[in-house]
Design a protein around this motif. Structure first.
Motif, PDB file in Angstrom:
ATOM      1  N   VAL A  69      24.557 -25.171  10.844  1.00  0.00           N
ATOM      2  CA  VAL A  69      24.612 -25.826  12.148  1.00  0.00           C
ATOM      3  C   VAL A  69      23.416 -26.763  12.320  1.00  0.00           C
ATOM      4  CG1 VAL A  69      24.495 -25.439  14.642  1.00  0.00           C
ATOM      5  CG2 VAL A  69      25.980 -24.010  13.224  1.00  0.00           C
ATOM      6  N   ALA A  70      22.218 -26.287  11.960  1.00  0.00           N
ATOM      7  CA  ALA A  70      21.029 -27.123  12.081  1.00  0.00           C
ATOM      8  C   ALA A  70      21.101 -28.328  11.150  1.00  0.00           C
ATOM      9  CB  ALA A  70      19.784 -26.295  11.773  1.00  0.00           C
ATOM     10  N   TYR A  71      21.561 -28.106   9.939  1.00  0.00           N
ATOM     11  CA  TYR A  71      21.620 -29.174   8.937  1.00  0.00           C
ATOM     12  C   TYR A  71      22.620 -30.258   9.338  1.00  0.00           C
ATOM     13  CZ  TYR A  71      22.274 -31.197   4.242  1.00  0.00           C
ATOM     14  OH  TYR A  71      22.371 -32.039   3.161  1.00  0.00           O
ATOM     15  N   GLN A  72      23.797 -29.871   9.775  1.00  0.00           N
ATOM     16  CA  GLN A  72      24.795 -30.849  10.191  1.00  0.00           C
ATOM     17  C   GLN A  72      24.370 -31.562  11.472  1.00  0.00           C
ATOM     18  OE1 GLN A  72      28.510 -28.689  10.378  1.00  0.00           O
ATOM     19  NE2 GLN A  72      28.867 -28.898   8.192  1.00  0.00           N
ATOM     20  N   SER A  73      23.730 -30.825  12.391  1.00  0.00           N
ATOM     21  CA  SER A  73      23.260 -31.447  13.625  1.00  0.00           C
ATOM     22  C   SER A  73      22.189 -32.489  13.327  1.00  0.00           C
ATOM     23  CB  SER A  73      22.704 -30.376  14.567  1.00  0.00           C
ATOM     24  OG  SER A  73      23.710 -29.445  14.920  1.00  0.00           O
TER      25      SER A  73
END
Length: 429
Positions: free
Chosen positions: A131-135
């Motif tokens: 989630v953090a990486y895609q965000s």
């Protein structure tokens, strides 16, 4: 090579170790636990399902926390990328520890509890990191060309991770697999934090982003736009298709084609085709639009995959199935490149800079639920038809479930996305 390309590569590289996790978990773990602990396949499947479901529902909460910190960062998070970087650093310890312990079950703890606990740690760590990486990637903003470059480079590294994981399909290679994963994860995380492009601070902090929201309000906010709902519907239908096909792939190759030794090479052919095609999809998307191309790829891939249901039983169909794998791999390149770019476009159109975590938390929840639901429904359905793995009986039901159901779901997803594109174009000035 330009400095911008190198920095984009520094962002994309973290996708490689993230993609290495899923394949070993669902190929190596059942065989290893059944052989070493005596745990039944039903109990192993239940642990896989329960851990994935519990971790999946944590993803929207992760997204909410990221959105909160992106909109109103604490002093120590003054840099625009810092909330995403902190989340990735927080995710690495449970991901590494859970993955390492998962592959070495302890003898003094009930194997079912050990399996569930390790899987939960792996899924929670992987979910937070994803989630953090895609965000982070979505927060970079830019036009359609930049969005597709970001997603294409990220997913190309992800495909490289899947291909690398395919080299460790023997339970005897578990130690080497974990060592490779741990080294790559730490190295890629360091590169990401040190060299990746940063989101523009004014985009996140200028006061235009929405204030932090409750989980319920977050869900309403993300789904308030018709385009996002339609995009999520197509993504979910396609995820169900992928989940069904992946759950039954080994059964199809072993019991319908009767070529179990060909499973590894067929997987490599499938993912290599996707890796080669992904950059082409990215370039085309900048000119023709993400939704248009993705709906075309889904329709074509569904039509081709339906042919696998019609292949005769036995090894004589192997060359034709290899062609199906190649063509469907080309369509997979679109699945891996275009959806995230299309969602990033929706976020930009909504003026929701700083809320990327909310969107990708819901996105990741949908991905996890589709995989869990697909495996939880298709296996009982197949058993209801009378299919017995390895029995050597008629395999028509297996072929129809493996190829027919996913093909229908992909064609339905293409229709949903075609409607979404028409609706968005109608409402765009």
């Amino acid at each position: 090579m330009s400095a911008h390309t190198m920095r984009l590569g520094s962002y994309a590289a973290f996708g490689l170790p993230l993609a290495m996790v899923a394949l070993p978990v669902y190929l190596l773990v059942p065989a290893a636990y059944a052989a070493r602990t005596g745990l039944s396949l039903a109990d192993i499947g239940l642990a896989l399902l329960a851990a994935r479901l519990l971790a999946a529902f944590a993803d929207p909460w992760f997204g909410r926390q990221l959105a909160r910190r992106a909109v109103r960062p604490p002093a120590r998070f003054a840099a625009a990328h810092a909330p995403y970087a902190a989340a990735i650093l927080l995710a690495l310890p449970p991901l590494l520890a859970g993955f390492g312990l998962l592959l070495a079950p302890a003898g003094r703890v009930h194997p079912g509890l050990w399996l569930f606990g390790c899987l939960l740690a792996v899924n929670l760590g992987h979910g937070l990191a994803s989630v953090a990486y895609q965000s982070w990637g979505a927060a970079l903003g830019g036009d359609a060309g930049l969005r597709t470059k970001v997603t294409a480079s990220r997913e190309a590294c992800g495909l490289a991770g899947v291909l690398l994981a395919c080299l460790f399909t023997d339970p005897a290679d578990i130690g080497a697999l974990f060592l490779t994963f741990a080294v790559l994860a730490c190295a890629a995380a360091a590169l990401l934090l040190a060299r990746s492009p940063r989101p523009a601070v004014p985009t996140l902090l200028a006061g235009h982003a929405a204030p932090p929201m409750s989980t319920r309000a977050q869900l309403r906010h993300v789904l308030r736009r018709r385009g996002v709902r339609q995009l999520l519907a197509g993504f979910t239908l396609n995820g169900l298709a992928a989940g069904v096909a992946s759950s039954l792939f080994l059964f199809y190759v072993r019991d319908h084609l009767r070529q179990p030794a060909s499973a590894g090479p067929l997987l490599l052919l499938y993912f290599l085709s996707a890796a080669i095609a992904a950059p082409l999809w990215a370039r085309l998307a900048a000119r023709h639009g993400e939704l248009r191309l993705w709906s075309i790829a889904l329709l074509a891939g569904g039509a081709v995959f339906a042919g696998a249901a019609l292949l005769p039983a036995g090894g004589q169909a192997l060359p034709l199935f290899a062609l199906v794998c190649c063509l469907c791999g080309i369509a997979l390149g679109a699945d891996l490149t275009l959806p995230s770019a299309a969602l990033a476009a929706q976020i930009a159109q909504a003026g929701d800079s700083g809320q990327e975590g909310s969107y990708f938390g819901i996105w990741h929840l949908a991905a996890q639920l589709t995989l869990a639901v697909a495996s939880g429904l298709v296996l009982p359905l197949l058993a209801w038809t009378g299919y017995v793995p390895g029995a050597g009986g008629p395999s028509l039901a297996l072929a129809l479930c493996y190829a027919g159901i996913p093909a229908a779901l992909r064609i339905l997803a293409a229709a949903v996305l075609a409607g979404a594109r028409t609706d968005i174009e109608r409402r765009t000035p």
